[in-house]
Motif scaffolding. Structure first.
Motif, PDB file in Angstrom:
ATOM      1  N   ASN A 189       2.498   2.082  -3.354  1.00 32.85           N
ATOM      2  CA  ASN A 189       1.599   2.550  -4.400  1.00 32.85           C
ATOM      3  C   ASN A 189       1.082   3.976  -4.192  1.00 32.85           C
ATOM      4  O   ASN A 189       0.487   4.556  -5.098  1.00 32.85           O
ATOM      5  CB  ASN A 189       0.402   1.596  -4.527  1.00 32.85           C
ATOM      6  CG  ASN A 189       0.801   0.248  -5.105  1.00 32.85           C
ATOM      7  OD1 ASN A 189       1.806   0.142  -5.815  1.00 32.85           O
ATOM      8  ND2 ASN A 189       0.035  -0.783  -4.808  1.00 32.85           N
TER       9      ASN A 189
ATOM     10  N   ALA B 168       0.824  -1.212   0.000  1.00 35.53           N
ATOM     11  CA  ALA B 168       0.000   0.000   0.000  1.00 35.53           C
ATOM     12  C   ALA B 168       0.858   1.263   0.000  1.00 35.53           C
ATOM     13  O   ALA B 168       0.608   2.206  -0.761  1.00 35.53           O
ATOM     14  CB  ALA B 168      -0.931  -0.011   1.210  1.00 35.53           C
TER      15      ALA B 168
ATOM     16  N   GLU C 287      -4.480   0.969   0.476  1.00 40.72           N
ATOM     17  CA  GLU C 287      -3.867   2.122  -0.193  1.00 40.72           C
ATOM     18  C   GLU C 287      -4.847   3.295  -0.259  1.00 40.72           C
ATOM     19  O   GLU C 287      -4.514   4.428   0.121  1.00 40.72           O
ATOM     20  CB  GLU C 287      -3.434   1.721  -1.600  1.00 40.72           C
ATOM     21  CG  GLU C 287      -2.915   2.867  -2.442  1.00 40.72           C
ATOM     22  CD  GLU C 287      -2.807   2.500  -3.914  1.00 40.72           C
ATOM     23  OE1 GLU C 287      -2.794   3.428  -4.747  1.00 40.72           O
ATOM     24  OE2 GLU C 287      -2.741   1.292  -4.227  1.00 40.72           O
TER      25      GLU C 287
END
Length: 375
Positions: free
Chosen positions: A237, A234, A342
């Motif tokens: 990204n 997460a 995320e």
């Protein structure tokens, strides 16, 4: 004149004795710190019995850099070897400790990963030989299906099986003849509480964390069961333009001892490549944790298996926003269940930038003090 250490050993023969078996316990010396919730609970139990006048003995796994035997804060610790990840602990070494202590109370902290099932074989024998009160503390409900018929029979002879409320139904169904005592983990609000804004600014300076960064905290073993891989993915990204910092407290030494994969090396690579996004704090003393929680904006617990996490309760007591996996043990009032980690971190980061941070009033959900489990 006798030293305090000599006095403890000289008069211990007149005291009631408890033997605590915990696969992991507090680490001293060069390997100082805790390995997670189980050693922390074992330490609290040890201190409570010590205060109540017991001679407290602990048998646990020997970690690199730790002493074979030592007296720590009045607790007599014996550390035994691990044959290998399949066989588990050196059985003869544990037998020697049992014969030496002759406990009035035997308390075992069960851990499937720590080969705790092997130690259950001692329970019926200890109860028979020394007429001991025998207690077994379980931390996770997913450990029930793996218990062998021999282990279930041993548990039926325990004075009590100590469980969290979310585990009772599964245990009663699996081992109906056993006796159960529900004991909940709680956070000590005298130690864990939200600090004032100006105090948090000072703390961030102390730990070299920019005051305008949004900090997401992970604590625990760097292993897949704890979901650290989900946290890494997460954070990777999230756009670099976002001032989001992942703070990681823990290590994977216990996994390496058992020949299993941990994520410390991967985290180190992430930290080297993106020092503004990843920060490894390592294994810390529990006494440092009130400050660590107050460095963060969000506490993340993406675990795939869990008991009632001490870290979750402590983070909640410190007023942090909570992102947790959907396990029943992780459900807390006001906690947000992870669906897309995320996107959820990003959403909280944007709220923070808009001054709409949803973690300022979390302290009202504090669960109380450790009570019987307190140190």
């Amino acid at each position: 004149m006798l030293t305090p250490k000599e006095m403890i050993y000289q008069f211990s023969s007149f005291m009631k004795k408890i033997l605590i078996f915990s696969p992991f316990f507090i680490r001293t010396g060069k390997s100082k710190g805790f390995l997670g919730g189980m050693p922390l609970q074992a330490y609290f139990y040890a201190k409570r019995y010590l205060v109540n006048g017991y001679e407290v003995n602990v048998v646990t796994l020997k970690m690199p850099g730790s002493l074979k035997r030592e007296l720590f804060e009045g607790i007599k610790i014996t550390r035994v070897g691990l044959v290998n990840s399949r066989v588990g602990f050196e059985i003869e070494e544990i037998k020697e400790v049992v014969d030496r202590v002759r406990p009035d109370i035997y308390l075992q902290f069960y851990s499937r990963s720590g080969k705790g099932e092997k130690a259950l074989m001692f329970l019926p024998e200890i109860k028979k030989r020394f007429n001991s009160e025998c207690l077994v503390r379980f931390g996770r409900s997913d450990e029930i299906p793996d218990l062998s018929p021999v282990s279930k029979k041993a548990l039926e002879e325990a004075t009590s099986i100590l469980v969290n409320r979310t585990m009772v139904k599964g245990f009663v169904k699996s081992i109906p003849k056993a006796k159960y005592l529900v004991i909940e983990n709680k956070a000590d609000k005298k130690i864990f509480y939200p600090k004032r804004v100006e105090e948090k600014v000072i703390l961030r300076g102390k730990y070299s964390i920019p005051k305008n960064h949004f900090v997401v905290l992970f604590t625990g073993r760097f292993v897949k069961n704890k979901g650290v891989d989900s946290m890494i993915k997460a954070l990777k990204n999230i756009p670099k333009s976002c001032k989001v910092l992942g703070l990681f407290v823990g290590d994977d030494r216990a996994e390496k001892l058992k020949g299993r994969r941990g994520f410390l090396e991967e985290l180190k690579k992430c930290q080297d490549f993106s020092p503004g996004r990843f920060r490894i704090m390592g294994q810390l003393d529990h006494r440092d944790m009130p400050e660590i929680y107050n460095l963060a904006n969000v506490f993340c617990l993406p675990s795939r298996a869990e008991g009632l996490s001490n870290s979750l309760l402590e983070a909640e007591a410190c007023g942090l926003s909570l992102l947790v996996s959907a396990l029943p043990e992780n459900r807390r009032k006001g906690a947000e269940v992870i669906t897309n980690l995320e996107k959820q971190i990003l959403a909280k980061y944007r709220m923070y930038n808009l001054g709409l941070d949803d973690y300022k009033n979390r302290a009202k959900n504090i669960v109380g003090v450790y009570g019987a489990d307190a140190g």
